[in-house]
Structures are given as structure tokens and as C-alpha cells.
Motif scaffolding. Structure first.
Motif: not given
Length: 192
Positions: A58-64, A79-91, A105-114
Motif C-alpha cells: 500500500l502506498c507502494a512508491g518504487t515497489g521495492a 501494489f497500490v500507487e496513486r502517482d501515475p508516473r510512479v505506478a508506470q515506472a513500477l509496471r 493499481s493506480t489509485a489513492d490508498a484510502l480510495a483503494f481500501l473502500q
């Protein structure tokens, strides 16, 4: 914190099948990869339980953290990351490393958990320090059906600020490195 050891914008996987693989890291403000030393300690703690684990980064960032888990035998990582650029780098990193079992998943963590819950056996909770999301994310994880019985939860936070966590999360181990506090919790059985 910036990327540790190696070229700027790159961090290294330290164990498992992908050991010494490099992750490309976008240089964006607030992106703070977990230090190698902390990851090494954490995955030493998790060694008995990582094989076959279903994980949530959750809030994966780099996904390390999640990629390290896949490298060491986790069955899957969401993996859940809200910033599309960071999520694409992770993919891109997952694809380049041929790391099976990772879904981004490109999503806000709080929204994902809904959304509809899926219980995970291991959760990495390392939100951006400036946003103070630990307590709200922890409550949604606990109350929303996202944690399997006996789940393990890793929490990374500023050393000076201990987050308020559910009483069912029992401290297992913790440490500190610089200004970072890291701790591993085990979810106690919920008594009805």
C-alpha cells in the motif's frame, strides 16, 4: 530520502531470485525508497513466512518492498500507487524483471481500501511521511476485511512520531535507522 547506493535513481533488490537486480526510480519529490539495510532486516524477520504469501504494498512508491517479497517467494503482490508516473515506472520494472505475481493499481490508498476487500497475509504500510496517513489506513485495513487471520503488517514511519494503530496489531519486532522507525506487527485473532 533519496535512492540508496548505486547510481542516482536506481535501487537494488537485495535477496532472492532477483538479487542484485536494479529498479529504476523516478526522481520525484517525496519518493522515499526503503533503505537497503532496513529491507534486509525486515526480510530476515519475514523469512519464515514470506514463501507463498499474498501481499499488499500500500502506498507502494518504487515497489521495492513488494518486489523484494516477490523475489523471495511471495505468491503475489498487489501494489497500490496513486502517482501515475510512479505506478508506470513500477509496471516497467516488473515487466523488465519478469517478476510474475505483481499487479499495480493506480489509485489513492484510502480510495483503494473502500473497494471490495481481499484478505492479505502480509501488508507493507509505508505512506508518504508528510501526509500522516498511518492511523486512517491502519483502521481501514483492520475494519475493512483486508487482513487475513494472523496477518503480518510492516509499518515504516518517522522515528519521532509513533502512529496510532489498532489494538489487535501486536508488536513483533522494531528498529530504527536515521530518522526512520520500522516495525513488524502480527494481527491477533479477533474475538467476537
Amino acid at each position: 530520502m533519496t535512492a540508496t547506493k548505486g547510481a542516482p535513481g536506481r535501487i537494488r533488490i537485495i535477496g532472492g531470485q532477483l538479487r542484485n537486480s536494479r529498479l529504476d526510480v523516478p526522481e520525484l519529490p517525496g519518493l522515499r525508497p526503503t533503505a537497503e539495510r532496513v529491507r534486509e532486516t525486515l526480510f530476515n524477520w519475514l523469512a519464515p513466512v514470506i514463501s507463498g504469501a499474498r501481499c499488499l504494498d500500500l502506498c507502494a512508491g518504487t515497489g521495492a518492498l513488494g518486489i523484494e517479497a516477490l523475489s523471495r517467494g511471495a505468491a503475489s503482490v498487489q501494489f497500490v500507487e496513486r502517482d501515475p508516473r510512479v505506478a508506470q515506472a513500477l509496471r516497467d520494472n516488473l515487466s523488465r524483471l519478469k517478476a510474475a505475481g505483481g499487479q499495480v493499481s493506480t489509485a489513492d490508498a484510502l480510495a483503494f481500501l473502500q473497494g471490495p476487500p481481499q484478505p492479505f497475509g502480509l501488508v507493507f504500510l509505508d505512506p508518504p511521511f508528510a501526509q500522516d496517513l498511518w492511523s486512517s489506513l491502519a483502521q481501514r485495513l483492520e475494519q475493512g476485511g483486508w487482513l487475513a487471520p494472523g496477518a503480518w503488517i510492516y509499518v515504516e514511519s518517522p522515528r519521532a512520531a509513533a502512529p496510532t494503530l489498532p489494538s489487535t496489531w501486536l508488536g513483533h519486532r522494531e528498529g530504527a535507522a536515521g530518522e526512520v522507525r520500522y516495525a513488524l506487527y502480527r494481527r491477533a485473532p479477533v474475538v467476537s
